[in-house]
Motif scaffolding. Structure first.
Motif, PDB file in Angstrom:
ATOM      1  N   THR A 259       0.862  -1.178   0.000  1.00 55.68           N
ATOM      2  CA  THR A 259       0.000   0.000   0.000  1.00 55.68           C
ATOM      3  C   THR A 259       0.900   1.231   0.000  1.00 55.68           C
ATOM      4  OG1 THR A 259      -0.116  -0.013   2.417  1.00 55.68           O
ATOM      5  CG2 THR A 259      -1.873  -1.149   1.225  1.00 55.68           C
TER       6      THR A 259
ATOM      7  N   TYR B 275      -1.581   7.633   1.443  1.00 59.67           N
ATOM      8  CA  TYR B 275      -2.896   8.019   0.919  1.00 59.67           C
ATOM      9  C   TYR B 275      -2.784   9.122  -0.116  1.00 59.67           C
ATOM     10  CZ  TYR B 275      -7.738   9.534   0.727  1.00 59.67           C
ATOM     11  OH  TYR B 275      -8.992   9.867   0.283  1.00 59.67           O
TER      12      TYR B 275
ATOM     13  N   TYR C 206      -8.168   2.165  -1.115  1.00 60.84           N
ATOM     14  CA  TYR C 206      -7.894   0.773  -1.476  1.00 60.84           C
ATOM     15  C   TYR C 206      -7.927   0.514  -2.984  1.00 60.84           C
ATOM     16  CZ  TYR C 206      -8.970   0.280   3.486  1.00 60.84           C
ATOM     17  OH  TYR C 206      -9.000   0.430   4.849  1.00 60.84           O
TER      18      TYR C 206
ATOM     19  N   LYS D 115       0.156  -1.606  -6.681  1.00 56.92           N
ATOM     20  CA  LYS D 115       0.214  -0.985  -5.359  1.00 56.92           C
ATOM     21  C   LYS D 115      -1.092  -0.232  -5.160  1.00 56.92           C
ATOM     22  CE  LYS D 115       5.238  -0.440  -5.101  1.00 56.92           C
ATOM     23  NZ  LYS D 115       6.376   0.497  -4.871  1.00 56.92           N
ATOM     24  N   VAL D 116      -1.688  -0.372  -3.962  1.00 55.84           N
ATOM     25  CA  VAL D 116      -3.005   0.220  -3.730  1.00 55.84           C
ATOM     26  C   VAL D 116      -2.934   1.371  -2.727  1.00 55.84           C
ATOM     27  CG1 VAL D 116      -4.171  -1.938  -4.269  1.00 55.84           C
ATOM     28  CG2 VAL D 116      -3.572  -1.422  -1.903  1.00 55.84           C
ATOM     29  N   ASN D 117      -3.934   2.208  -2.814  1.00 60.70           N
ATOM     30  CA  ASN D 117      -4.036   3.377  -1.944  1.00 60.70           C
ATOM     31  C   ASN D 117      -4.392   2.953  -0.518  1.00 60.70           C
ATOM     32  OD1 ASN D 117      -3.894   6.124  -1.574  1.00 60.70           O
ATOM     33  ND2 ASN D 117      -5.972   6.544  -2.275  1.00 60.70           N
ATOM     34  N   SER D 118      -3.865   3.662   0.456  1.00 60.55           N
ATOM     35  CA  SER D 118      -4.227   3.364   1.846  1.00 60.55           C
ATOM     36  C   SER D 118      -5.592   3.969   2.167  1.00 60.55           C
ATOM     37  CB  SER D 118      -3.161   3.898   2.801  1.00 60.55           C
ATOM     38  OG  SER D 118      -3.006   5.292   2.642  1.00 60.55           O
TER      39      SER D 118
END
Length: 205
Positions: free
Chosen positions: A73, A76, A83, A105-108
């Protein structure tokens, strides 16, 4: 038959032509094999996965016979849903083979906490870039009497006074209370008045 005669004979040229044909045939067969072995011409174009949830990524890649690997992650990013995919490798538009893994890779879920630095009695020129570098936004700037012009006296966020070491969310708006640089003159005038009053008192005595 001498060598010179053989090299100029029809028999030699027939054999030479046959050898050339065989070489071209072998090269053609090798190229065809390599094309088949590498599945040349059947590449899959990598779709744009950004802003998709992990579930949506899985469904989309399954349709294309591709796989994904979640790496991590990232901090933000308010330009992306929580997400959702922020980064991917290979990039959208790249051509890959069937079964290739796409790394994402994903956003928090939100901004993390950041420690408020000690900026009291620092100049605005020092404080502003420091706060921006930490991910804060500069809000209102108000002034009150103080000898140091543009000197940071107080910091507030959402109406709450901040102290060095406090933790607030990254991207929070910080309001600054600064010195107006005029108190020195006011103090001088005040001191002058007090001295005049003392002189008058002494004369009266």
């Amino acid at each position: 038959m001498t060598l010179g005669q053989y090299l100029t004979s029809k028999s030699f040229f027939k054999r030479l032509a046959l050898a050339i044909v065989i070489v071209f045939a072998v090269v053609f067969l090798i190229l065809q094999y390599l094309s088949f072995a590498t599945d040349h011409g059947n590449e899959i174009v990598v779709p744009d996965l950004r802003k998709l949830t992990e579930e949506q990524v899985g469904d989309k890649l399954d349709e294309l016979d591709l796989e994904y690997v979640l790496l991590d992650t990232v901090d933000y990013n308010q330009d992306f849903p929580k997400y959702s995919v922020v980064k991917q490798d290979p990039l959208p538009g790249a051509k890959v083979k069937e079964g290739r893994k796409i790394y994402i890779k994903v956003n928090s879920s939100g901004f993390g906490d950041v420690t408020v630095p000690d900026l009291v009695e620092k100049t605005l020129r020092q404080a502003e870039p420091t706060l921006k570098a930490l991910g804060f936004e500069i809000g209102k700037k108000t002034y009150k009497p103080y000898l140091g012009k543009d000197m940071v006296l107080e910091m507030y966020s959402s109406g709450k006074k901040l102290r060095a070491g406090d933790k607030i969310k990254k991207s929070s708006v910080i309001d600054l209370v600064l010195g107006d640089g005029k108190v020195g003159f006011e103090e001088s005038d005040s001191t002058k008045v007090e001295n005049e009053n003392e002189t008058e008192t002494e004369n009266a005595e």
